[in-house]
Design an enzyme around this catalytic site. Structure first.
Site, short mmCIF file in Angstrom:
data_model
loop_
_atom_site.label_atom_id
_atom_site.label_comp_id
_atom_site.label_asym_id
_atom_site.label_seq_id
_atom_site.Cartn_x
_atom_site.Cartn_y
_atom_site.Cartn_z
N ASP A 164 -46.51 2.47 9.82
CA ASP A 164 -47.17 2.80 11.29
C ASP A 164 -47.16 4.43 10.96
OD1 ASP A 164 -44.92 2.69 11.51
OD2 ASP A 164 -44.83 3.11 13.77
N HIS A 483 -46.94 -2.96 3.76
CA HIS A 483 -47.22 -3.23 5.33
C HIS A 483 -47.29 -1.04 5.47
CE1 HIS A 483 -48.10 -4.23 8.91
NE2 HIS A 483 -47.19 -3.01 9.48
N ASP A 526 -45.12 -9.92 -1.07
CA ASP A 526 -45.43 -8.66 -1.62
C ASP A 526 -46.81 -8.60 -0.95
OD1 ASP A 526 -47.14 -6.40 -2.08
OD2 ASP A 526 -47.46 -7.26 -4.44
N GLU A 535 -42.49 -4.20 4.56
CA GLU A 535 -43.06 -2.78 5.22
C GLU A 535 -41.89 -1.16 3.92
OE1 GLU A 535 -42.95 -2.06 9.46
OE2 GLU A 535 -44.12 0.18 9.43
O1 G3I Z 1 -27.49 -4.91 14.57
C1 G3I Z 1 -27.65 -6.45 13.98
C2 G3I Z 1 -26.21 -6.62 13.07
O2 G3I Z 1 -25.33 -6.85 14.16
C3 G3I Z 1 -26.60 -7.85 12.68
O3 G3I Z 1 -25.66 -8.55 11.53
C4 G3I Z 1 -27.58 -8.00 11.84
C5 G3I Z 1 -28.49 -9.47 10.83
O4 G3I Z 1 -29.65 -9.62 11.74
O5 G3I Z 1 -29.02 -7.86 12.52
C6 G3I Z 1 -28.97 -6.50 12.76
O6 G3I Z 1 -29.77 -6.08 14.01
C7 G3I Z 1 -31.52 -5.78 13.15
C8 G3I Z 1 -32.21 -4.42 12.98
O7 G3I Z 1 -32.63 -4.47 12.72
C9 G3I Z 1 -30.99 -2.89 12.94
O8 G3I Z 1 -30.41 -3.25 11.71
C10 G3I Z 1 -32.40 -7.05 13.25
O9 G3I Z 1 -32.19 -7.93 12.64
C11 G3I Z 1 -33.35 -6.43 12.67
O10 G3I Z 1 -34.53 -6.99 13.40
C12 G3I Z 1 -33.88 -4.38 13.44
O11 G3I Z 1 -35.36 -4.68 12.29
C13 G3I Z 1 -35.57 -3.37 12.92
C14 G3I Z 1 -37.14 -3.62 13.56
O12 G3I Z 1 -38.18 -2.10 13.48
C15 G3I Z 1 -37.66 -4.16 14.78
O13 G3I Z 1 -36.57 -4.13 15.57
C16 G3I Z 1 -35.61 -2.53 11.56
O14 G3I Z 1 -34.04 -2.52 11.09
C17 G3I Z 1 -36.35 -1.03 11.76
O15 G3I Z 1 -36.12 -0.33 10.27
C18 G3I Z 1 -37.54 -1.31 12.52
O16 G3I Z 1 -38.61 -0.64 12.11
C19 G3I Z 1 -39.72 -0.65 12.78
C20 G3I Z 1 -40.43 0.55 12.68
O17 G3I Z 1 -39.81 -0.33 14.78
C21 G3I Z 1 -41.51 1.22 14.04
N1 G3I Z 1 -42.36 1.44 12.89
C22 G3I Z 1 -41.40 1.25 11.37
C23 G3I Z 1 -40.39 0.19 10.87
C24 G3I Z 1 -39.82 -0.37 9.99
O18 G3I Z 1 -40.82 -1.56 9.60
O1 9MR Z 2 -47.35 -2.54 11.77
C1 9MR Z 2 -46.73 -2.59 13.00
C2 9MR Z 2 -45.46 -1.42 11.61
O2 9MR Z 2 -44.50 -0.88 11.86
C3 9MR Z 2 -43.81 -3.01 13.19
O3 9MR Z 2 -42.67 -1.90 11.91
C4 9MR Z 2 -44.23 -3.74 13.13
C5 9MR Z 2 -42.84 -4.53 14.01
O4 9MR Z 2 -43.26 -3.67 15.18
O5 9MR Z 2 -45.41 -4.14 13.97
C6 9MR Z 2 -46.75 -4.24 13.25
O6 9MR Z 2 -47.12 -4.42 13.72
C7 9MR Z 2 -47.98 -5.38 14.05
C8 9MR Z 2 -47.43 -5.81 15.42
O7 9MR Z 2 -45.90 -5.45 15.74
C9 9MR Z 2 -47.99 -7.25 15.68
N1 9MR Z 2 -49.64 -7.05 15.30
C10 9MR Z 2 -49.97 -7.24 14.58
C11 9MR Z 2 -50.05 -5.32 13.78
C12 9MR Z 2 -50.22 -4.90 12.39
O8 9MR Z 2 -49.29 -6.09 11.63
#
Ligand code: G3I
Ligand code: 9MR
Ligand code: ZN
Length: 553
Positions: A164, A483, A526, A535
């Site tokens: 994003d 992604h 993939d 992503e």
């Molecule tokens: O903190 C818990 C931990 O205690 C547990 O053992 C572990 C096992 O599931 O989970 C941990 O939490 C996770 C958290 O990240 C911290 O690592 C959540 O499950 C996991 O769903 C969460 O995912 C994050 C995701 O956003 C959703 O919030 C990713 O780390 C993070 O990299 C990702 O970031 C996104 C941004 O929001 C938007 N831009 C893209 C980016 C990459 O996908």
């Molecule tokens: O593209 C978005 C990505 O960067 C984020 O990690 C993810 C979770 O927040 O969300 C993606 O966006 C999706 C949204 O959450 C749901 N509708 C489709 C979007 C694109 O795949």
């Protein structure tokens, strides 16, 4: 199906090298396969140029591996150190992909994973000369509205976070600190250029690129209070368009404690890296030294905020649905901030603040969420007189957690430190664990994490149960559909990006549909829409840069 996994990018002659043989796929009850073939307890490495067997050795005993959904055997060919092109073969399990053993084998992948940061730049046009098909016009250059007000500020610049186009402070801090630590540990390797526009200064590309992010981060600090805004994004994610086509209003989300701590830490660290650059790189670096002073001032202001205010935990404000990067426990962030300040200034006041914290409650790791290890390392590597007892305790904490992780890697037939523990972005943890081992070895003057570090890279580059090289643009079976909006918009994967990897919780619709019943380590796909497995982010690339720099030493 390839049943013998190797590092698809290859190996240096003296690397630790193991191949993993899938001899049974127990992935799910329904598609359990027993691979056929005759007996054979050895494997051979064949030189593909002259078709000669250059190495033959015993396979390990069978290892039943639930997390991988397989029964595996392992073949160690570390002692094959002759430069060449090879394939691994057995009667029973077929062949591996071809691979090379060569000095400098990781040079291109390092350059590409660094170049990725330039390609993620926001707020400026990317020229075709440097960016090829990823060239684009200026993006996200309008003034951004502070959430809940009608005040607008300039927060242009920095790197797009991921697939994003958001820019998030905690994610930014992890990325810049990893890259700065990489430069501090491996300056000779990282002084090499990676093909970004020149500024005539003689300062290495990596430090110029990091400055691009630091200067954006400065703009995220509230000049009145010193608090730091958590992120700048539109209210929601755009479609798969190039960045200049995301034209919705930019909104600056509120100040958070986590963002302010990580900002203070990163700025304090940056001061050390940038303050004396002209000694090494001449007068052209003066401008960078001036920036260093600004970084330290900004860090001080952020600390003032932290000592007198509480912005609290960040949650997405109403109407904002972009990445939250929320964190309910910010003790590790405070530790990080104070430790970096102590390292930079030597001021005992910071050591007192650290000693006043309950060490047991501070979570380690080099994450965006758990940042304790940055704090521990900053404290341990500080060149000042330290409280011996506290230093020993921090040292024990940093090192004990690492040995737990090293232990896991020995159990996994694929030698990964995240064996049995996969989550969104866990490929980052693979690189983080290697980085931690390397840092510990440097602190102690030992070499005990060498094999662990090597095998973490081999896992990421192909020696994994998905047979996948997780870095775009590299390997035989490489990621084609990350992604990532620019990649989708031009229909070609931007090279040099590490994808997130296995996520067994199946957190997107594609994963739910296609990965149902898969073993945890195989919950990767993939596919463009699988954001929870495929992503990319700047802070997954940054520890990989660290690891690759080590591998290029
Ligand atoms: O903190 C818990 C931990 O205690 C547990 O053992 C572990 C096992 O599931 O989970 C941990 O939490 C996770 C958290 O990240 C911290 O690592 C959540 O499950 C996991 O769903 C969460 O995912 C994050 C995701 O956003 C959703 O919030 C990713 O780390 C993070 O990299 C990702 O970031 C996104 C941004 O929001 C938007 N831009 C893209 C980016 C990459 O996908
Ligand atoms: O593209 C978005 C990505 O960067 C984020 O990690 C993810 C979770 O927040 O969300 C993606 O966006 C999706 C949204 O959450 C749901 N509708 C489709 C979007 C694109 O795949
Ligand atoms: Zn942009």
């Amino acid at each position: 199906m390839i049943n013998i996994q190797i590092d698809q990018v290859g190996y240096r002659p003296n690397d630790y090298k193991t191949a993993t043989f899938r001899i049974e796929d127990t992935n799910s009850v329904s598609d359990s396969v027993k691979l056929n073939g005759n007996s054979g307890n050895t494997f051979r490495v064949i030189d593909v140029i002259n078709n000669e067997v250059v190495f033959e050795s015993e396979l390990s005993k069978e290892i039943k591996s639930e997390p991988n959904g397989e029964v595996n055997r392992v073949g160690d060919f570390s002692s094959l150190n002759k430069v060449g092109k090879y394939v691994i073969e057995t009667e029973k399990y077929g062949k591996s992909y071809e691979f090379e053993i060569k000095d400098n084998i990781y040079e291109d992948v390092l350059k590409s994973t660094l170049k990725m940061f330039y390609l993620q730049r926001c707020g400026c046009a990317l020229e075709e000369k440097y960016a090829g098909v990823f060239a684009h016009k200026e993006c996200h250059n309008t003034m951004a509205r502070i959430y809940g007000t009608d005040k607008y500020i300039d927060v242009s610049g920095g790197w797009h976070d991921a697939g994003d186009y958001g820019r998030y402070t905690v994610a930014a801090a992890k990325s810049v600190v990893d890259l700065m630590m990489a430069y501090e540990c491996f300056p000779d390797v990282l002084e090499k250029p990676f093909d970004i526009p020149d500024d005539g200064s003689n300062v290495p590309d990596i430090l110029r690129e990091v400055k691009y992010e630091l200067d954006f981060m400065l703009k995220m600090q509230d000049s009145d209070t010193g608090g730091v805004y958590h992120k700048v994004t539109c209210s929601s994610f755009p479609g798969f368009v190039m960045p200049e086509y995301e034209k919705d209003e930019l909104i600056v989300s509120p100040v958070s404690d986590a963002a302010t701590c990580d900002f203070a830490a990163a700025m304090a660290h940056a001061y050390r890296v940038y303050k004396d650059l002209s000694k090494k790189y001449g007068d052209g670096a003066k401008e960078y030294e001036k920036a260093a002073d600004t970084y330290l001032e900004a860090a001080n202001k952020a600390i003032e905020f932290l000592l007198t205010n509480h912005a609290g935990e960040f949650v997405n404000p109403a109407g904002i649905v972009t990445g939250e990067y929320g964190d309910t426990d910010t003790r590790d962030e405070y530790f990080f901030a104070y430790a970096e300040m102590f390292n930079t200034t030597g001021d005992k006041k910071y050591e007192e603040l650290l000693k006043g914290m309950d060490l047991a409650g501070i979570s380690g790791d080099f994450g965006w969420k758990e940042v304790g290890d940055y704090g521990f390392y900053a404290y341990l590597s500080a060149p000042h007189n330290k409280d011996k007892e506290f230093n020993d305790r921090v040292s024990a904490k940093f090192i004990n957690e690492a040995s737990e992780k090293q232990f896991k890697y020995l159990e996994d037939p694929y030698k990964s430190t995240i064996y049995g523990y996969y989550y969104w972005g866990c490929n980052m943890e693979v690189a983080n664990n290697a980085m931690r081992g390397i840092l510990i070895d440097r602190l102690k003057g030992t070499n005990s994490y060498r094999m662990m570090a090597h095998s973490q890279l081999h896992y990421l580059l192909g020696n994994n149960p998905n047979s996948k090289c997780f870095v775009t643009g590299f390997g035989t079976d490489t990621v084609m559909h990350p992604h990532h909006r620019p990649s989708a918009a031009v229909n070609s994967p931007m090279p040099g990006m590490l994808v997130g990897g296995a996520e067994p919780l199946l957190l997107d619709d594609v994963a739910k549909r296609l990965l149902n019943n898969k073993a945890p380590a195989k919950c990767y796909i993939d596919e463009l829409d699988s954001y929870s497995t495929n992503e990319i982010t700047i802070y997954w690339n940054s520890p990989l840069v660290f690891l690759l720099a080590y591998m290029n030493e």
